[in-house]
Structures are given as C-alpha cells and as structure tokens.
Enzyme design. Sequence first.
Site, PDB file in Angstrom:
ATOM      1  N   LYS A 107       0.864  -1.186   0.000  1.00 19.42           N
ATOM      2  CA  LYS A 107       0.000   0.000   0.000  1.00 19.42           C
ATOM      3  C   LYS A 107       0.889   1.220   0.000  1.00 19.42           C
ATOM      4  O   LYS A 107       2.033   1.170   0.459  1.00 19.42           O
ATOM      5  CB  LYS A 107      -0.876   0.024   1.252  1.00 19.42           C
ATOM      6  CG  LYS A 107      -2.108   0.866   1.097  1.00 19.42           C
ATOM      7  CD  LYS A 107      -3.151   0.093   0.295  1.00 19.42           C
ATOM      8  CE  LYS A 107      -4.506   0.725   0.306  1.00 19.42           C
ATOM      9  NZ  LYS A 107      -5.524  -0.279   0.002  1.00 19.42           N
TER      10      LYS A 107
HETATM   11  N1  GLU Z   1      -7.251  -0.033  -3.140  1.00 20.41           N
HETATM   12  C1  GLU Z   1      -7.986  -1.218  -3.427  1.00 20.41           C
HETATM   13  C2  GLU Z   1      -8.012  -2.143  -2.219  1.00 20.41           C
HETATM   14  O1  GLU Z   1      -7.875  -1.699  -1.111  1.00 20.41           O
HETATM   15  C3  GLU Z   1      -7.527  -1.900  -4.711  1.00 20.41           C
HETATM   16  C4  GLU Z   1      -6.090  -2.331  -4.745  1.00 20.41           C
HETATM   17  C5  GLU Z   1      -5.661  -2.815  -6.117  1.00 20.41           C
HETATM   18  O2  GLU Z   1      -6.459  -2.886  -7.023  1.00 20.41           O
HETATM   19  O3  GLU Z   1      -4.462  -3.121  -6.248  1.00 20.41           O
HETATM   20  O4  GLU Z   1      -8.233  -3.320  -2.336  1.00 20.41           O
END
Ligand code: GLU
Length: 421
Positions: A107
């Site tokens: 993240k």
């Molecule tokens: N931000 C989204 C999540 O928390 C998607 C992450 C992604 O598609 O890599 O799952």
Amino acid sequence: MKSDRDNPFRIAQEQFDRAAALLALPDNVREVLRVPQRELTVRFPVAMDDGSTRMFTGYRVQHNLGRGPTKGGLRYHPSVDIDEVRALAMWMTWKCALVNIPYGGAKGGVVCDPAQLSLQELERLTRRFATEVGIVVGSERDIPAPDVNTNAQIMAWFMDTLSMQQGHTINAVVTGKPVEVGGSLGRNEATGRGVSLMVREWARRHGRRLDQLNVVVQGFGNVGGVAAALLAELGCRVIGVGDASGGYVCRDGLDIAGMRRYAAHHPRRLLAGYSAPGVERIAGDALLETPCDVLVPAAMENQITDRNAARIRAALIVEGANGPTTPLADAILDERGIAVVPDILANAGGVTVSYFEWVQGLQSFFWNEHDVNARLEHIMVDAFNQVCDLAEQRRISLRLAAYLLAVRRVADANIIRGLYP
Ligand code: GLU
C-alpha cells in the site's frame, strides 16, 4: 494522533495473531508475517501554483513478497501515516491470498488533502511521488492502483511518468487506469460489484429475498456509490447513504441513480445540498445506527467501534472499506449475532479486476466487459462459499475463517520457498 487501540497496524497485527495461533504457525513464520518486509518513506517538494514550494511526505510499504509481486492502492489523505499504510499493506496480502491471485500485499499514500490542491498541483505531486517510489515499483515488482481520493487519471499520470523515464510505455506498472491507456473494462465498478455479490450470496445462503432487504451504505464514492447502485438494481431498498457531507435517509428507498448524478456534478463529488421529497438529513454517525438489514461501511477505518457496536441494528455488515470494524466491535457484533463479511473478502473485487487488468496489459490482449464480470463473479462467489463453509464447520466468525484461509496460503508459500540464504 490515533490512540493505540485505534491504531490500524496494531489492529491488523491482532487479527493476524489470532489466526496464527489457531493455525499453530511456527514462531519463525509468525515473526516474518506480522511485520512488513519493506517500507519506503519519501519526502519531496512540489511547485505550487502560487510560486511557492511545498514539502510532502509519502509512503510505499510492501508487506510480503512470498506469493508474487506486491499489489495495493495509493491513498491521498491528510490522515495517512506509516501505521495506516502498514495495516493496509498487510490486509492486501491476506486479501490477494483469499481470492487466490498471485500477489503479495502493498500500500502507499501521500499525506495531503487533495481538495486543497489544484488539478495541476495534483498532477505535479503525483508525478514526483511516482518518481520517488519508482525505485521499488514495477510491473513485476509492485503494482499500485487507486484507493481513497485517487482515480484513473492519477494512475494515468503515474504510468506516464514511469514510462517517460524508461523511454517506452509500461502500462502494467499500475492498474485502475483509464481504458484508453490499457485499463480494464469493469475495473471502476469492480469493488462495488464484489460488495453487491456478497449481499446476493448471503441472501441466497440464508433464504432471504433481495427485494425485502433494506440497505444502508456509508461512503458514496467508487465503492459505496457503485455498491448502492448495484444493490438497488438487484432489487434491494437502499434506505440510507452518506458521505463526508452527512447522511441521507428515506424509508421508502432513495433514488440512488439520481444521487450519483447529483454527486458527479457537485464539488468534490459530494452529496452536500442534495434534497428530494421524503429524504431526511441525518448526521454521519447516526447513519450507521439506522435500522436496516444490511449495513455497508464503505468509507474509512475505525467506523464501527466498541463505542457504537451495541447500537448497530443490522443483520449483516459487508465491509466495503478496509478496516471499518475494530476487534472490540467485532466481539460485540459476534455476541449479538450480527454477521460481518470481512474487508479482505468483501472488497476484494477491486484487486481481482486489477489482476485481470495486469494480466491483460502484460499479454496486450483485452477482454470484453462480460468476460471480466463473469470471471470476477466466479472468484468472489467461490471465495465467499469457502469462507462461509469454514466458518460454519468451525463455528467461528467469517473474519476468522477468512483469515485462516488466507494466512495459511501465505504461510505455506513462505515455508515452501524456504529461508534465504
Ligand atoms: N485499493 C484497493 C483495495 O484496497 C484496490 C487495490 C488494487 O487494485 O491493487 O483493495
């Protein structure tokens, strides 16, 4: 500063520790999995429209690389801090393992309030942040995507920046891009679609009719707005929604399509100022306590806590957001017989279609929307059934069952690969 019990990373570790204990994971594996493998903090200047230069702080955390390249979104928000990013990265590891896509979790985020930035400032911030984290990001290393306050345009700038620096287009370096530059059909709606599938499957398993379910959704962005619209299409009555401007309730059901059009044409895509016959305005906190059958928290962490869990009046909670329920609240909800479809399952539709986008980009072979949605449905329904079967068999919560499945897979990958050197 968040208090220790609201610290998302402490919460993520506590959730992991419970699963690790039940799985009797060896201590050496536990120690590896309960902390992030890599953390990058970047501090960088951005030229502002008024001629000044402002410093920003950003992060990219890669929690575990055992099952493949790392994957996870980028968040632009004033409350971003290293512990929030660590927690979100760890949750991505379990989420990817649970839907069995070949990624580890990551993240990233920038501490900023995008509402205070012009479009040009947002672009310069994104391009410089992409450059700073470019040393750990890559289509075979770590693949960012949208999250809170980031979108397809930001992903396009991110991809363009890294592509310009390499001298060729590398579109698989991020997902959630516009379809014009290698995005996948269906990606935008994927998280909300996954949430709506969880409600449909829960109703099927419990013999409930969709047209008799009252739904309340907290958050009206890419997850909550889409989930509300798709649930309304399935026949549910969406009686409450809310965003940063407050809550909107109508016992006869809200006009979700109309509200989405309203938000799309108003500042910061908020519902502020929305009114319609029969629609009552309530405070954001009160929204979560509105009596309903299905409650979908699709905003931020720590919304359902020990302070309000006893007042939640729903049969089912489907976590569109990451980390909306604290462990103390989980215990209260469990005691009260309220089922919770956990974040790592409920909102996995987004990363699942991100995976499809990445696969399509690497192969330069693109699928139609029907195929994307059909594959998404297959994966989500399969994961839902695996989690429910295990929860029933072991008489445990859906969250614990999801963790047992996911942590087992990640632990096995790490054990099978062995210790290097
Ligand atoms: N931000 C989204 C999540 O928390 C998607 C992450 C992604 O598609 O890599 O799952």
